[in-house]
Design an enzyme around this catalytic site. Sequence first.
Site, PDB file in Angstrom:
ATOM      1  CD  GLU A 264     -20.143 -13.342 -43.573  1.00 33.62           C
ATOM      2  OE1 GLU A 264     -19.664 -12.519 -42.671  1.00 33.62           O
ATOM      3  OE2 GLU A 264     -20.101 -14.495 -43.945  1.00 33.62           O
TER       4      GLU A 264
ATOM      5  CE  LYS B 250     -20.852 -12.146 -39.548  1.00 34.06           C
ATOM      6  NZ  LYS B 250     -19.682 -12.674 -40.426  1.00 34.06           N
TER       7      LYS B 250
ATOM      8  CB  CYS C  15     -21.645 -15.345 -42.171  1.00 31.60           C
ATOM      9  SG  CYS C  15     -20.784 -16.929 -41.609  1.00 31.60           S
TER      10      CYS C  15
ATOM     11  CB  SER D 107     -18.261 -19.938 -43.116  1.00 29.86           C
ATOM     12  OG  SER D 107     -18.345 -21.188 -41.924  1.00 29.86           O
TER      13      SER D 107
ATOM     14  N   GLY E 204      10.105 -38.821 -53.973  1.00 30.03           N
ATOM     15  CA  GLY E 204       9.948 -40.428 -53.877  1.00 30.03           C
ATOM     16  C   GLY E 204       9.769 -41.337 -52.389  1.00 30.03           C
TER      17      GLY E 204
ATOM     18  CB  ILE F 246       3.916 -41.136 -48.498  1.00 27.54           C
ATOM     19  CG1 ILE F 246       2.469 -41.335 -48.720  1.00 27.54           C
ATOM     20  CG2 ILE F 246       4.396 -40.263 -47.346  1.00 27.54           C
ATOM     21  CD1 ILE F 246       1.928 -41.493 -47.772  1.00 27.54           C
ATOM     22  CG  ASP F 247       5.169 -36.539 -46.455  1.00 25.89           C
ATOM     23  OD1 ASP F 247       4.149 -36.337 -45.366  1.00 25.89           O
ATOM     24  OD2 ASP F 247       5.812 -35.905 -45.778  1.00 25.89           O
TER      25      ASP F 247
ATOM     26  CG  ASN G  72      19.228 -28.099 -41.542  1.00 18.83           C
ATOM     27  OD1 ASN G  72      18.534 -29.074 -41.541  1.00 18.83           O
ATOM     28  ND2 ASN G  72      19.909 -27.494 -40.478  1.00 18.83           N
TER      29      ASN G  72
ATOM     30  CE  LYS H  85      13.548 -25.460 -38.025  1.00 17.46           C
ATOM     31  NZ  LYS H  85      14.162 -27.213 -38.339  1.00 17.46           N
TER      32      LYS H  85
END
Length: 558
Positions: free
Chosen positions: A43, A121, A161, A187, A304, A306-307, A384, A529
Amino acid sequence: MTLKLCVAQLNFIVGDLEGNAQKIITAAQDAYADCARLLLTPELSICGYAAEDLYLRPAFIQACDDAVKKVAHALAGLKDMAVVVGHPTGGDSRTRSTAVQKRFNAASVLREGQVVATYAKRELPNYQVFDERRYFTPGDGVCVFEAGAEGQRLRVGLLICEDAWFEQPARLAKEAGAELLAVINASPFHVGKGYEREEMMCQRVQETGLPLVYAHLVGGQDEVVFEGHSFALNANGTLAGRAPSFKENSFVALVESTQGAIKIEATVEPVRTPEQDLWDALVLGVRDYVGKNGFPGALLGLSGGIDSALVLAIAVDALGADKVRAVMMPSPYTADISWLDAREMAQRMGVRYDEISIVPQFEAFKASLAADFAGRAEDTTEENIQARIRGTLLMALSNKFGSIVLTTGNKSEMATGYCTLYGDMAGGFAVIKDLAKTLVFKMAHWRNANDPYGTGASPIPERIITRPPSAELRPDQKDQDSLPPYEVLDAIVDRYMENDQSIETIIAAGFDRADVEKVTRLIKLNEYKRRQSPVGIRVTHRSFGKDWRYPITNYFRA
């Protein structure tokens, strides 16, 4: 009668009309040399999906029309070759007082230098990431064209689609004489979507009694990813073939018609796990965003935790270690094990690793603000400041060396605002923005058990996965000091944000009222945010991005 067809499962770039056209030309010529006489492209292949408000520019539509003509002219010498090209077409018809939209999401059938048919379409999706009614007018026609050599041609019904998710377009194609349904698609991926498509197309096949070929786009485009996973179904609903996922592919199928019975033969890629799909989606999303936008590489803050560890692993799989840089920026509250784990992970992944202490800058900020802050205790303000110093340093490195900053915040943090505006949210691309924290842990375990791109097994030190998550912005800080357990938080986010359940419905399902009211309150409070966060890869059916459009000023609380 035998027809060999090819699905050009290709990775197009939005707005690169010349490059996209050449990809289609090359695919058609290669398919023709391999004796195929029908080529299906995805598409809107001529312009890439989705071009968004470019569709509103008359010059863009005209350039797309010209590109289609270029493809037709280039393929004029391919006798009996039919090529289906997706493209926008039309414009605005103006009167004295109004402008009537006449743009269409279309596909044209090209044969021997001519446009022999064009289909618009009919069903325009306007939910989740889709907003096609902003740009296009629904079509009301049917397109059935012939494919194959003279005297043994097959009648093919063309759908685009969303058309194939409704009964009527396929039925009308059959009534117009179609013997095979060809569905071209763009898609966006979310986990499990590929097999949902197969199930839905089985319904169309069972309703019409017609075999079906599904041609799908592959590649990353801003916050969405397309996984390929083209396939073919026989008239009885059985799977005839399936293309690889997350890679370009010329998916070839043989369509044999014997005494009115049609059978399709093709290679069948095995069923994949959700984790495989998710990892490949994240890798492709990073690779295409960085590559298509011309960045020489990527850098990120490696804490250090996990993210950032997961983001580093994804980035290296996507770009290679030589194009990824990790920077550790310790504060007064950074634990020794964070230093050690960050160093070990960078060494395992083979990336450039630097350490830049933020202690001098942090002390300078506090000294500058001391008079104004006199008599007030330290709080999130000082936390922060640390995050914003890190963001400033990363952006400075990005400006100097050209690499894009990958942010490392997850969906749980984005939902609750457990992130710092202009701090850890500062950057160009949010890799795991749509991964809940529980899924972050799951994918870290998966990547340590698998090495899909040959960049190294077990890249994430086990202690990074098992130690309690912490932003390390104050002494002995843990995420769970401020938030409910992630298993609870993520389940509430899933119900409220992804599935629109009310607060009372979630409580009735067994969740503690205090937890539900806290999480949903944080979701509402932190919309401002999220509006300022970088785009990130969408991997669920509802992400914070085009899927989520909530007002910042909002008193509704249910």
